[in-house]
Design an enzyme around this catalytic site. Structure first.
Site, mmCIF file in Angstrom:
data_model
loop_
_atom_site.group_PDB
_atom_site.id
_atom_site.type_symbol
_atom_site.label_atom_id
_atom_site.label_comp_id
_atom_site.label_asym_id
_atom_site.label_seq_id
_atom_site.Cartn_x
_atom_site.Cartn_y
_atom_site.Cartn_z
ATOM 1 N N HIS A 1 -8.250 -4.731 -1.499
ATOM 2 C CA HIS A 1 -6.926 -4.000 -1.234
ATOM 3 C C HIS A 1 -6.337 -4.847 0.022
ATOM 4 O O HIS A 1 -6.636 -5.052 1.145
ATOM 5 C CB HIS A 1 -7.328 -2.759 -0.476
ATOM 6 C CG HIS A 1 -6.091 -1.806 -0.337
ATOM 7 N ND1 HIS A 1 -5.536 -1.160 -1.345
ATOM 8 C CD2 HIS A 1 -5.543 -1.491 0.934
ATOM 9 C CE1 HIS A 1 -4.489 -0.511 -0.720
ATOM 10 N NE2 HIS A 1 -4.461 -0.464 0.533
ATOM 11 N N ASP B 1 -9.980 -3.161 -6.302
ATOM 12 C CA ASP B 1 -9.216 -2.580 -5.204
ATOM 13 C C ASP B 1 -9.907 -1.363 -4.944
ATOM 14 O O ASP B 1 -9.948 -0.247 -5.844
ATOM 15 C CB ASP B 1 -7.813 -2.431 -5.324
ATOM 16 C CG ASP B 1 -7.056 -1.673 -4.032
ATOM 17 O OD1 ASP B 1 -7.689 -1.257 -3.342
ATOM 18 O OD2 ASP B 1 -5.725 -1.886 -3.805
ATOM 19 N N SER C 1 0.882 -1.297 0.105
ATOM 20 C CA SER C 1 -0.146 -0.038 0.161
ATOM 21 C C SER C 1 0.815 1.362 0.005
ATOM 22 O O SER C 1 1.584 1.402 -0.890
ATOM 23 C CB SER C 1 -0.853 -0.072 1.362
ATOM 24 O OG SER C 1 -1.892 1.015 1.132
#
Length: 400
Positions: free
Chosen positions: A360, A331, A205
């Site tokens: 995600h 996502d 991320s």
């Protein structure tokens, strides 16, 4: 006594017509349909050389990914992972290293001194792990990555973002995706400790965004043999817009903003010398937080200017290290229309692996997805491929 065919059909129809049977049958059929339909091979976007290397040494890139049948949506994958994923047992050795501005960075090490494959510590391959926005070394995805690496004989070190690893802030400075100075310090420190050991970095991320910005800034001087990113937000402006959609705003955006406010409030006395903490702590979205805190702390005129600088998509041509990037098309943090597909098609050192589903940092598979998942297997196979076949990897990514 045997039933005749008419009697048998009558008995079957009686049972089938019962509500509980209808509900159970419908659920079973739906799960079977979804599990079968969603079992698709990821799309691998890269040049031929990198593709051949990955298919040979990292076969998971060509395997079908079948998301958990009762957890097939991107939002659900994202949410369920937080609550259901197991936490492998990991014992860290903490190290605090100083920074040039008088601050400190917290590193969590797993030295793996009992490694049978690499008994000599000076040359033991090292994996540097960068967690997400409010993450640290205790996140489940970090623990699974450490487990994958140590079982293969490698050493791990987790780079906790400044102020988020349990340490005290010594200066009024935290971190952002565009500022690579702390990561530069960490890479230099690790290489100084183990100059003969190959070093690979993986970022998840925001950690992946930071890693990509570092690779673009450092170019051939990055000091890494390879890099892996997972669930990166390629265009921060587009990601912010996605998180501000009504459902995402309620489920994710407010929660993340609250976590950020809670984390910095721990360092209130130090940080209130440079920002209006009362105003910051009233932020209810990521955009509000970045407008009031991040952009102010790092000298940006607005959060939009910061978002432009933090976005790694347009910086990929400046990278030289082999990079594998995993993203899911559903996502909610990283919309697929922002994926750098065209760049991955022409850059010899970049491979973009896109699954249809996974959310995600989700990528949950199997009926009971508590243990090792697709993301974990990809991580394990890629780091092994990079460490065990460095000459092949370099050759595969040197030209088209």
């Amino acid at each position: 006594m045997f039933l005749s065919y008419p009697e048998l059909w009558k008995l079957c129809l009686e049972h089938i017509s019962k509500p509980c049977t209808l509900v159970l049958g419908t659920i079973t059929a739906a799960l079977y349909y979804l599990w079968g339909r969603e079992g698709q091979r990821p799309v691998l976007v890269c040049c031929d050389g990198f593709r051949v290397f990955l298919q040979k040494h990292c076969p998971v890139v060509a395997e079908r990914f079948s998301p958990t049948p009762w957890c097939w949506g991107g939002r659900l994958q994202t949410l369920v992972r937080v609550f259901i994923k197991s936490s492998p047992s990991v014992s860290y050795r903490n190290e605090l290293i100083p920074t040039s501005d008088g601050g400190q960075i917290s590193l969590d090490w797993v030295d793996n001194g009992s490694s049978a494959c690499y008994p000599e510590g000076s040359s033991r391959p090292t994996v540097l792990i960068l967690p997400g926005l409010t993450g640290n070394s205790q996140q489940t995805y970090v623990l699974h990555a450490v487990s994958q690496a140590t079982r293969r004989g490698y050493r791990c070190v987790v780079f906790n973002n400044r102020g988020f690893g349990g340490e005290e802030l010594l200066t009024p400075l935290t971190f952002c995706a565009a500022d690579t100075s702390d990561l530069e310090r960490v890479v230099f420190h690790v290489r100084e400790l183990f100059p003969q050991a190959p070093l690979l970095a993986t970022g998840v991320s925001l950690g992946g965004m930071l890693l990509l910005n570092y690779l673009a800034r450092m170019g051939s001087q990055a000091g890494l043999v390879a890099a892996l990113t997972m669930s990166v937000s390629w265009d921060t402006i587009e990601s912010c817009a996605s998180l501000e959609q009504p459902i995402n705003r309620v489920i994710f955006n407010r929660h993340l903003a609250a976590n950020l406010c809670r984390a910095i409030n721990r360092h209130r006395k130090m940080l209130e010398t440079v920002v209006d903490m009362d105003h910051v702590l009233k932020a209810r979205t990521i955009r509000e937080f970045d407008e009031r805190f991040t952009s102010v702390m790092f000298g940006y005129k607005s959060c939009m200017e910061y978002y432009q600088d933090a976005s790694p998509n347009y910086k990929l041509p400046r990278t030289t290290v082999p990079i594998l990037c995993l993203n899911a098309a559903d996502d909610p943090f990283s919309p697929k229309h922002a994926f750098p597909v065209a760049l991955a098609q022409r850059l010899p050192n970049v491979a973009l692996l896109v699954t249809s589903h996974g959310g995600h940092i989700g990528f949950l598979e199997g009926l009971f997805p508590r243990g090792e998942g697709y993301m974990d297997r990809l991580f394990g196979q890629f780091i092994q491929a990079a460490f065990e076949h460095p000459v092949d990897l370099k050759g595969a990514c040197s030209s088209k």
